[in-house]
Design a protein around this motif. Structure first.
Motif, PDB file in Angstrom:
ATOM      1  N   ALA A  82       0.841  -1.207   0.000  1.00  0.00           N
ATOM      2  CA  ALA A  82       0.000   0.000   0.000  1.00  0.00           C
ATOM      3  C   ALA A  82       0.874   1.255   0.000  1.00  0.00           C
ATOM      4  O   ALA A  82       0.567   2.234  -0.704  1.00  0.00           O
ATOM      5  CB  ALA A  82      -0.934  -0.006   1.209  1.00  0.00           C
ATOM      6  N   LEU A  83       1.955   1.231   0.766  1.00  0.00           N
ATOM      7  CA  LEU A  83       2.874   2.373   0.806  1.00  0.00           C
ATOM      8  C   LEU A  83       3.495   2.601  -0.567  1.00  0.00           C
ATOM      9  O   LEU A  83       3.506   3.725  -1.079  1.00  0.00           O
ATOM     10  CB  LEU A  83       3.964   2.137   1.855  1.00  0.00           C
ATOM     11  N   HIS A  84       3.993   1.550  -1.171  1.00  0.00           N
ATOM     12  CA  HIS A  84       4.624   1.664  -2.489  1.00  0.00           C
ATOM     13  C   HIS A  84       3.625   2.174  -3.527  1.00  0.00           C
ATOM     14  O   HIS A  84       3.929   3.083  -4.300  1.00  0.00           O
ATOM     15  CB  HIS A  84       5.189   0.308  -2.916  1.00  0.00           C
ATOM     16  N   ARG A  85       2.455   1.590  -3.547  1.00  0.00           N
ATOM     17  CA  ARG A  85       1.443   2.011  -4.526  1.00  0.00           C
ATOM     18  C   ARG A  85       0.997   3.447  -4.279  1.00  0.00           C
ATOM     19  O   ARG A  85       0.805   4.220  -5.226  1.00  0.00           O
ATOM     20  CB  ARG A  85       0.251   1.068  -4.488  1.00  0.00           C
ATOM     21  N   GLY A  86       0.830   3.801  -3.018  1.00  0.00           N
ATOM     22  CA  GLY A  86       0.426   5.165  -2.683  1.00  0.00           C
ATOM     23  C   GLY A  86       1.466   6.182  -3.104  1.00  0.00           C
ATOM     24  O   GLY A  86       1.139   7.228  -3.682  1.00  0.00           O
ATOM     25  N   LEU A  87       2.735   5.882  -2.825  1.00  0.00           N
ATOM     26  CA  LEU A  87       3.812   6.796  -3.223  1.00  0.00           C
ATOM     27  C   LEU A  87       3.900   6.910  -4.744  1.00  0.00           C
ATOM     28  O   LEU A  87       4.100   8.010  -5.275  1.00  0.00           O
ATOM     29  CB  LEU A  87       5.149   6.323  -2.649  1.00  0.00           C
ATOM     30  N   ALA A  88       3.767   5.780  -5.436  1.00  0.00           N
ATOM     31  CA  ALA A  88       3.823   5.802  -6.900  1.00  0.00           C
ATOM     32  C   ALA A  88       2.671   6.629  -7.467  1.00  0.00           C
ATOM     33  O   ALA A  88       2.863   7.445  -8.379  1.00  0.00           O
ATOM     34  CB  ALA A  88       3.794   4.380  -7.450  1.00  0.00           C
ATOM     35  N   SER A  89       1.466   6.448  -6.939  1.00  0.00           N
ATOM     36  CA  SER A  89       0.305   7.220  -7.421  1.00  0.00           C
ATOM     37  C   SER A  89       0.462   8.699  -7.129  1.00  0.00           C
ATOM     38  O   SER A  89       0.193   9.544  -7.994  1.00  0.00           O
ATOM     39  CB  SER A  89      -0.972   6.715  -6.753  1.00  0.00           C
ATOM     40  N   LEU A  90       0.901   9.013  -5.918  1.00  0.00           N
ATOM     41  CA  LEU A  90       1.084  10.408  -5.526  1.00  0.00           C
ATOM     42  C   LEU A  90       2.150  11.079  -6.394  1.00  0.00           C
ATOM     43  O   LEU A  90       1.953  12.203  -6.876  1.00  0.00           O
ATOM     44  CB  LEU A  90       1.466  10.474  -4.041  1.00  0.00           C
ATOM     45  N   THR A  91       3.242  10.388  -6.632  1.00  0.00           N
ATOM     46  CA  THR A  91       4.304  10.930  -7.477  1.00  0.00           C
ATOM     47  C   THR A  91       3.800  11.173  -8.887  1.00  0.00           C
ATOM     48  O   THR A  91       4.073  12.225  -9.492  1.00  0.00           O
ATOM     49  CB  THR A  91       5.512   9.958  -7.501  1.00  0.00           C
TER      50      THR A  91
END
Length: 181
Positions: A166-175
């Motif tokens: 979830a952290l990885h996906r969230g950071l990727a989406s936010l970026t």
């Protein structure tokens, strides 16, 4: 050259037979040759020469530990130089392929790094709100509140692996969203 190799072979034969004085003379005779070979090998590889003493010690230790494998009917020098070559290669592999250049010589001419572009905090908060709830909660917990992955997993009843995803996906989406703007 041939005389030196014959002398080394004779000293090694005596050393194998138990003559410690001959062994000491042999090691004393080969050390400067090994040191020069190590320095040449390091210089050819673009490595700092101050590493040569470590390599020489590795070679001498290997000679000591493997001396029982030397064939007394064979010349000593090829056996010694095979060990030296392998120890040099091992040392270069451990250090990786790096070229050392003293940057003090270029400090005045090297441009500084460009300032990183920053995004206003309000824009980050707005984009964070558009993420799926699970990703948003995990990002807030870890990035904003500085909670650990373990604590975040316990707080949201998730596995640590699920928190990382979830952290990885969230950071990727936010970026990705911030780059679009």
């Amino acid at each position: 050259m041939r005389e030196r190799e014959d002398e080394w072979t004779g000293l090694m034969r005596s050393a194998i037979s138990g003559d410690s004085v001959a062994y000491h003379r042999l090691l004393k005779a080969v050390t400067p040759v090994l040191r020069a070979a190590a320095r040449r090998g390091l210089a050819r590889a673009g490595q700092p020469l101050d590493q040569s003493e470590d390599i020489v010690q590795d070679i001498l230790l290997a000679v000591h530990l493997k001396r029982h494998t030397w064939d007394a009917n064979a010349p000593f020098a090829p056996w010694l130089f095979a060990i030296a070559r392998n120890k040099l290669i091992d040392a270069l592999r451990r250090r990786g392929r790096r070229v050392f250049v003293n940057i003090d010589d270029f400090a005045e001419t090297i441009p500084s790094e460009p300032a990183a572009q920053s995004v206003p905090a309000g824009e980050v908060a707005a984009q964070l709100e558009q993420l799926p709830a699970r990703q948003r909660d995990v990002l807030r917990s870890i990035a904003v509140e500085s909670a650990s992955i373990k604590d975040t997993a316990a707080r949201f009843s998730m596995s640590e692996g699920a928190v990382r995803v979830a952290l990885h996906r969230g950071l990727a989406s936010l970026t990705a969203k911030l780059r679009e703007q």
